[in-house]
Motif scaffolding. Structure first.
Motif, mmCIF file in Angstrom:
data_model
loop_
_atom_site.group_PDB
_atom_site.id
_atom_site.type_symbol
_atom_site.label_atom_id
_atom_site.label_comp_id
_atom_site.label_asym_id
_atom_site.label_seq_id
_atom_site.Cartn_x
_atom_site.Cartn_y
_atom_site.Cartn_z
ATOM 1 N N THR A 99 1.057 -1.276 -0.010
ATOM 2 C CA THR A 99 0.213 -0.038 -0.037
ATOM 3 C C THR A 99 0.808 1.282 -0.058
ATOM 4 N N GLY A 100 2.136 1.179 0.309
ATOM 5 C CA GLY A 100 2.920 2.468 0.573
ATOM 6 C C GLY A 100 2.761 3.068 1.756
ATOM 7 N N GLN A 101 1.881 2.628 2.579
ATOM 8 C CA GLN A 101 1.361 3.372 3.908
ATOM 9 C C GLN A 101 2.364 2.802 4.948
ATOM 10 N N LYS A 102 2.643 4.029 5.939
ATOM 11 C CA LYS A 102 3.513 3.650 6.986
ATOM 12 C C LYS A 102 2.664 2.887 8.044
ATOM 13 N N ILE A 103 3.338 2.226 8.839
ATOM 14 C CA ILE A 103 2.564 1.825 10.132
ATOM 15 C C ILE A 103 3.504 2.205 11.374
ATOM 16 N N ASP A 104 2.686 2.371 12.257
ATOM 17 C CA ASP A 104 3.526 2.791 13.877
ATOM 18 C C ASP A 104 2.689 2.381 14.717
ATOM 19 N N ILE A 105 3.049 0.861 15.157
ATOM 20 C CA ILE A 105 1.983 0.321 16.254
ATOM 21 C C ILE A 105 2.669 0.039 17.538
ATOM 22 N N ASP A 106 1.789 -0.229 18.456
ATOM 23 C CA ASP A 106 2.480 -0.400 19.924
ATOM 24 C C ASP A 106 2.668 -2.321 19.990
ATOM 25 N N VAL A 107 3.331 -2.522 20.908
ATOM 26 C CA VAL A 107 3.618 -3.940 21.078
ATOM 27 C C VAL A 107 3.755 -4.174 22.494
ATOM 28 N N LEU A 108 3.547 -5.301 22.876
ATOM 29 C CA LEU A 108 4.096 -5.771 24.365
ATOM 30 C C LEU A 108 4.437 -7.347 24.110
ATOM 31 N N ASP A 109 5.772 -7.414 24.466
ATOM 32 C CA ASP A 109 6.376 -8.782 24.276
ATOM 33 C C ASP A 109 6.542 -9.014 25.685
ATOM 34 N N LEU A 110 6.131 -10.499 26.057
ATOM 35 C CA LEU A 110 6.856 -11.141 27.210
ATOM 36 C C LEU A 110 7.726 -12.166 27.020
ATOM 37 N N PHE A 111 8.868 -12.271 27.378
ATOM 38 C CA PHE A 111 9.597 -13.348 26.936
ATOM 39 C C PHE A 111 10.253 -14.087 28.234
ATOM 40 N N GLN A 112 10.347 -15.105 28.210
ATOM 41 C CA GLN A 112 10.657 -16.189 29.100
ATOM 42 C C GLN A 112 12.271 -16.807 28.763
ATOM 43 N N PHE A 113 13.139 -16.875 29.756
ATOM 44 C CA PHE A 113 14.574 -17.632 29.644
ATOM 45 C C PHE A 113 14.748 -18.499 30.491
ATOM 46 N N LYS A 114 15.546 -19.425 30.093
ATOM 47 C CA LYS A 114 15.833 -20.599 30.726
ATOM 48 C C LYS A 114 17.554 -20.690 30.492
ATOM 49 N N ASP A 115 18.432 -20.507 31.394
ATOM 50 C CA ASP A 115 19.921 -20.610 31.195
ATOM 51 C C ASP A 115 20.290 -19.804 29.901
ATOM 52 N N ASP A 116 19.983 -18.195 29.820
ATOM 53 C CA ASP A 116 20.257 -17.604 28.670
ATOM 54 C C ASP A 116 19.802 -18.100 27.434
ATOM 55 N N VAL A 117 18.862 -18.677 27.563
ATOM 56 C CA VAL A 117 18.295 -19.272 26.124
ATOM 57 C C VAL A 117 16.418 -18.631 26.218
ATOM 58 N N LEU A 118 16.164 -18.308 25.166
ATOM 59 C CA LEU A 118 14.889 -17.892 25.083
ATOM 60 C C LEU A 118 13.747 -19.193 24.745
ATOM 61 N N VAL A 119 13.081 -19.340 25.846
ATOM 62 C CA VAL A 119 12.084 -20.583 25.699
ATOM 63 C C VAL A 119 10.706 -20.433 25.353
ATOM 64 N N GLU A 120 10.168 -19.376 25.846
ATOM 65 C CA GLU A 120 8.923 -18.874 25.234
ATOM 66 C C GLU A 120 8.587 -17.293 25.113
ATOM 67 N N HIS A 121 7.505 -16.948 24.198
ATOM 68 C CA HIS A 121 7.280 -15.696 23.926
ATOM 69 C C HIS A 121 5.856 -15.292 23.667
ATOM 70 N N TRP A 122 5.284 -14.731 24.391
ATOM 71 C CA TRP A 122 3.994 -14.032 24.310
ATOM 72 C C TRP A 122 3.786 -12.699 23.635
ATOM 73 N N ALA A 123 3.069 -12.594 22.379
ATOM 74 C CA ALA A 123 3.256 -11.376 21.738
ATOM 75 C C ALA A 123 1.833 -10.621 21.625
ATOM 76 N N LEU A 124 1.685 -9.324 21.830
ATOM 77 C CA LEU A 124 0.264 -8.625 21.790
ATOM 78 C C LEU A 124 0.841 -7.411 21.116
ATOM 79 N N LEU A 125 0.275 -7.451 19.520
ATOM 80 C CA LEU A 125 0.381 -6.209 18.921
ATOM 81 C C LEU A 125 -0.932 -5.604 18.616
#
Length: 139
Positions: A99-125
């Motif tokens: 479309t050529g349109q610009k987006i600018d949206i809000d996001v909340l991301d919750l990350f869970q780690f175990k031993d410096d490794v990402l194991v789960e992610h919940w995303a709300l956009l």
């Protein structure tokens, strides 16, 4: 450095790796059993390969995408990140032609780690806001 500070840095690194499609970083820091919970996606994101596939679904549509990171809240093994997704829709996005349109949206991301490794992610956009900005829905 506390575990919370280390996990916040891993979040910063995740977003850089995502934009760069740094599969080597993803292989080191995203668990094979990783899952991203995202009600706005029509497909499942699992493991490092799934994150690379997510990149491949989004960046061709928004090649100038930026992800300004605004706030971090960490407790235990989880980090909540408030950020923006900004970019110009210059490529196909699912079934939607550019479309050529610009987006600018809000996001909340919750990350869970175990031993410096990402194991789960919940995303709300703000998918509704994005569709309005793209002209797919009335303002």
């Amino acid at each position: 450095m506390s575990i919370q500070d280390s996990n916040k840095q891993l979040c910063r690194d995740y977003f850089k790796a995502f934009l760069a499609r740094d599969t080597a970083w993803m292989a080191r820091h995203i668990a094979p059993e990783f899952v991203r919970h995202d009600p706005g996606l029509p497909f499942e994101v699992r493991g490092p390969k799934g994150v690379a596939e997510l990149h491949d679904a989004l960046l061709p549509a928004f090649p100038d995408m930026t992800l300004p990171l605004l706030d971090f809240v960490a407790e235990g093994d989880k980090v909540l990140v408030r950020l923006k997704v900004q970019g110009t829709h210059t490529g196909a996005f699912g079934d939607m032609a550019a479309t050529g349109q610009k987006i600018d949206i809000d996001v909340l991301d919750l990350f869970q780690f175990k031993d410096d490794v990402l194991v789960e992610h919940w995303a709300l956009l703000d998918n509704l806001g994005m569709l309005k900005q793209l002209g797919a829905l009335p303002q």
